[in-house]
Write a protein that holds these residues in place. Sequence first.
Motif, PDB file in Angstrom:
ATOM      1  N   ALA B 310      95.895  28.833  45.549  1.00 49.79           N
ATOM      2  CA  ALA B 310      94.711  28.758  46.402  1.00 49.79           C
ATOM      3  C   ALA B 310      93.320  29.415  45.199  1.00 49.79           C
ATOM      4  O   ALA B 310      92.187  28.959  45.401  1.00 49.79           O
ATOM      5  N   ILE B 311      93.589  30.332  44.623  1.00 51.36           N
ATOM      6  CA  ILE B 311      92.743  30.998  43.543  1.00 51.36           C
ATOM      7  C   ILE B 311      92.285  29.832  42.470  1.00 51.36           C
ATOM      8  O   ILE B 311      91.274  29.444  42.285  1.00 51.36           O
ATOM      9  N   LEU B 312      93.365  29.120  42.018  1.00 50.34           N
ATOM     10  CA  LEU B 312      93.243  28.440  41.085  1.00 50.34           C
ATOM     11  C   LEU B 312      92.416  27.006  41.281  1.00 50.34           C
ATOM     12  O   LEU B 312      91.742  26.457  40.792  1.00 50.34           O
ATOM     13  N   ASN B 314      90.447  27.084  44.286  1.00 58.29           N
ATOM     14  CA  ASN B 314      89.139  27.252  44.519  1.00 58.29           C
ATOM     15  C   ASN B 314      87.987  27.477  43.092  1.00 58.29           C
ATOM     16  O   ASN B 314      86.970  26.902  43.157  1.00 58.29           O
ATOM     17  N   ILE B 315      88.714  27.781  42.140  1.00 59.14           N
ATOM     18  CA  ILE B 315      88.072  28.281  40.898  1.00 59.14           C
ATOM     19  C   ILE B 315      87.879  26.455  40.264  1.00 59.14           C
ATOM     20  O   ILE B 315      86.620  26.373  39.649  1.00 59.14           O
ATOM     21  N   LEU B 316      88.915  25.920  39.982  1.00 60.53           N
ATOM     22  CA  LEU B 316      88.956  24.716  39.259  1.00 60.53           C
ATOM     23  C   LEU B 316      88.904  23.272  39.828  1.00 60.53           C
ATOM     24  O   LEU B 316      88.469  22.436  39.312  1.00 60.53           O
ATOM     25  N   ASN B 317      89.217  23.454  41.265  1.00 62.09           N
ATOM     26  CA  ASN B 317      89.146  21.933  42.094  1.00 62.09           C
ATOM     27  C   ASN B 317      89.832  20.965  41.315  1.00 62.09           C
ATOM     28  O   ASN B 317      89.118  19.924  41.070  1.00 62.09           O
ATOM     29  N   ARG B 345      93.440  28.165  52.271  1.00 61.02           N
ATOM     30  CA  ARG B 345      92.657  29.174  51.844  1.00 61.02           C
ATOM     31  C   ARG B 345      91.564  28.495  50.720  1.00 61.02           C
ATOM     32  O   ARG B 345      90.888  29.317  50.362  1.00 61.02           O
ATOM     33  N   VAL B 346      91.567  27.129  50.677  1.00 60.33           N
ATOM     34  CA  VAL B 346      90.549  26.727  49.793  1.00 60.33           C
ATOM     35  C   VAL B 346      89.345  26.276  50.540  1.00 60.33           C
ATOM     36  O   VAL B 346      89.609  25.789  51.647  1.00 60.33           O
ATOM     37  N   ILE B 347      88.387  26.802  49.936  1.00 61.90           N
ATOM     38  CA  ILE B 347      87.012  26.682  50.643  1.00 61.90           C
ATOM     39  C   ILE B 347      86.599  25.126  50.946  1.00 61.90           C
ATOM     40  O   ILE B 347      86.044  24.750  51.813  1.00 61.90           O
ATOM     41  N   ALA B 348      86.846  24.282  50.073  1.00 61.69           N
ATOM     42  CA  ALA B 348      86.423  22.859  49.913  1.00 61.69           C
ATOM     43  C   ALA B 348      87.293  22.175  50.989  1.00 61.69           C
ATOM     44  O   ALA B 348      88.242  22.419  51.180  1.00 61.69           O
ATOM     45  N   GLY B 352      89.633  20.394  48.604  1.00 60.72           N
ATOM     46  CA  GLY B 352      89.050  19.530  47.454  1.00 60.72           C
ATOM     47  C   GLY B 352      89.655  18.344  46.994  1.00 60.72           C
ATOM     48  O   GLY B 352      89.348  17.884  45.854  1.00 60.72           O
TER      49      GLY B 352
END
Lengths: 394, 394
Positions: B310-312, B314-317, B345-348, B352
Motif C-alpha cells: 500500500a505504501i508503494l 500510494n507513492i507510485l500509483n 489503504r490506498v487513497i486513490a 488507483g
Amino acid sequence: MLRHIRESGPKSRARIAADTGLNKATVSSLVAELVERGLLREGSADSSRALGRPGQLVELDGSGVCGVGAEINVDYLAVTALDLSGEPVLERRVPVDVAHLDPGATLDRLTELIREAIAAVDARNGQLAGVTLAVPGLVQDEGTLSLAPNLGWGPVAVADEMRARLDDPAYPLLIDNEANLAALAAYSELRQDGPVQDLVLLTGAVGVGGGMVSNGHLLRGGRGYSGEVGHMPVAPPGRTCGCGRTGCWETVVGLSALLHQATDVDDPVRDPSLDVEQRLAGITQRAEAGDARTLAALGDVGAWLGIGGAILVNILNPDVLVLGGYFAALGPWLKEPLEIAIRDRVIAPDGGGCRVVRSELGFAAAVRGGAQIALDQVFVDPTVIGRADQGVAQ
Amino acid sequence: MLRHIRESGPKSRARIAADTGLNKATVSSLVAELVERGLLREGSADSSRALGRPGQLVELDGSGVCGVGAEINVDYLAVTALDLSGEPVLERRVPVDVAHLDPGATLDRLTELIREAIAAVDARNGQLAGVTLAVPGLVQDEGTLSLAPNLGWGPVAVADEMRARLDDPAYPLLIDNEANLAALAAYSELRQDGPVQDLVLLTGAVGVGGGMVSNGHLLRGGRGYSGEVGHMPVAPPGRTCGCGRTGCWETVVGLSALLHQATDVDDPVRDPSLDVEQRLAGITQRAEAGDARTLAALGDVGAWLGIGGAILVNILNPDVLVLGGYFAALGPWLKEPLEIAIRDRVIAPDGGGCRVVRSELGFAAAVRGGAQIALDQVFVDPTVIGRADQGVAQ
C-alpha cells in the motif's frame, strides 16, 4: 528558438541561425513575429564580433507576458502572477477555512483572487499565458478534483466550474495536484544552484503530499495519483485521518498533528482565520524560547518525519528531499531528525547522497509552479500569446 | 530500421523506405548488411501488393544472435541465453549457499555457468550480443557491487573481476541490480497482454527488492540506488535484517521470515543446497493440505506484504504491482491480502487502478531481463554483431 534564447541567453540573429540551422531570413522573420508578441526584444549591440558590422542582440522580453498560479488549500487560498523572467507581478494569500466552506463558495472566492491577478497583469499592459489551479487532492482527467480528504469535498468538476466563473476564457486553464506543482517550482529553484535531476518535495500543511521529479520529469503514476505520501500506513492507529483511516503518515506529521500536541484547543495558533505563516511564527517563538511542550511536539513530528522520509529515500533515491510548507518554516527543528533518519535508516551509503533542503518558497511553491506551467506553454507554442495590436488574450 | 521491423513486423524494402524516409538504395544496402550480420532474413513474398511485381518481405532473424543474463542471489546462481526473438536457448539455476561462500569462489562458479551459456550459443553458430549480470544489491558506477546485505559482501568490483575471469571479452558485460532487470523483464512480459506504462515489481527472495518502471522508463534515482523497498522501516523491531538494522520490511516479508515462522530449524525446506522452487513446492503442499502453522505464516506475510504494498502504490500509483520470486510461487495465499490492503489503504479510488499480478517468470525474471538488455544493444547499434564471416564476437 525562444527556448534556445531562454536557456542560453541573448544572441545575435546570425548566431541563432548558426545554432538552430534555420536560414537568416527565417530567423529575422521569426524574431519580428516574437517581438510583436512581446516575447523578444532588441538588446545591446553584439560585442563578441571582432570584425564587420556589429549585430544587434535579441533577448527574452519577459515583462509583457505573465502566467497565473492559484491554489486552494485547507486553510488558505492563494494566487500569484509571474512574468516570463520569473519575477512576481502579484502575490496574495488569504486565510480561508475552506474545510467549513462549500466548494461553490470557495471557488467564488478563488475567482475573485484570480481576477485580481489578471487585473495586475492588465495594469502593466501584460498578456496572460494561462492560469493553473493547484488543489490538495487527486485530479482526474485533468479537470476533476476526484478526492480531497482534508477539504471534505467529494468529486468537483473544478475546471468546468472555474471556466464558467471566468466567463469561458480563451487562455489555458489547467488543474493539477499542489504537490506536483510545488515540486516543479522546487526543481526550478534548486537548479539555479547546481544540477539536480531527482527530487522529492514534501508539502507540509494539514495534509502532507509528495511531488516527485525523476530524471527531470514529474512522476505522475499510471492514473496521475502518485505522491500520496500522507496516507502511507506507517503510524500507529490513533487520530483519524482526513481520509477516514487511521495510521496515515499525515496523522503524525501533518500540521494538525503538531498543533494538536503543541497547543490547547483555544490557542490562537490554531485559528484558521489567521494566516498560516503568522501562526507558525507563534510556534517558532515558543520553540526559540525553549517551551518544553512545543519542543516535545516538534521532536515527535521530526522523528516521524524521519520514518516516512527514510521510506521515500529508500524507494526513490532522490538527490534532494525538499521540505515545503510548514516543514520549511519549522525546518530548524525538523531537518536534523530527518537527516539522522536518512543517514541511519537508508540502506544506500551516505543515504544515497540525498540532501535535505528547506524550500525558500514556503507556502508559495504550488502557486509558483502553477504560474511556471502556464508560462511553459509559451515556450512550447508562442502563438498562445497574441500580437500587441490584438490586445490581451482573454 | 531494425527497431522498426522489431516493433511492426516483416516488411518489404519498399515499405521500409516509405516508413523510414530512407531512399530505396540505402534500404537495400542496409538490409544486405543486416542479413550478413544474421539480424534480418528474407521472408515470404509480400501478399499485400495487389499490383506489380511482388516484393520480398524482410523479417527479423532472431535465431543467430543471443544475449546472456546471469544472476547471483543469496541461495542460487542462474544463467539464461535468449535469442533475438526472446526464445530461451539455455536456462540454468543451481542452488548455491552464496552467503557462506566468498566472493571469489562465487564468481568462479558463475563464470562456469556463463561459459556454459556461451557454449550453447556457439553450438548453434550463434553470435553473442552481450552478458548482463544481476546482483542482489547496490551497483555503483555500473560495475561495483557496493553493498549486498544478504550476501554479507562488502564492495566488490564485479565487472573487473568477471572481465578477468572471462578473458577480457569483446562483448559488452554489464552489471545491474536484480530488481531493475526483473522489472524490465516483467515490463516486456506484461506488454504482450496490453498497454502498461507504470509498474512495480517485487523480488521475493531472502532479500526483497523493488524494480520500478514509470512511463516506460526504469526509475533508478539520483545515484542508481532506488527500489530498496526491503529496507523501508515499517516493521516492529524484531528479527535483525541482513543490513544489521531492525524494522526493515524484508524482516517480515522476506523468504527467511516466512521459513522462520513456518518451519523448524532442521526442516529440509530450509536447506540451501536444494533448489528454491523445490523448497517452495514443499510449502505449497503443506498450505494446500491446510497445515495450520504454514497458513498462519502465509497469512502474516501476506498482511505485511499489504502494508508495504500500500505504501508503494500510494507513492507510485503503478498500473500493475508484479509479484516476483517466491511471492509469485506462493501467490495463491499472498495475493489476496495484498489486494485487500491496496483497496483499503490506498487513497486513490479503486487503489488507483492498480492490478496485482503474479509474474510467470518467477525466479527467472532477472536473468531474462539481463539477456534482454544485452539484446537491446543490438537494436541501438547493430554493428556490435560481427558479419557471418568474422565469427562470434568474443
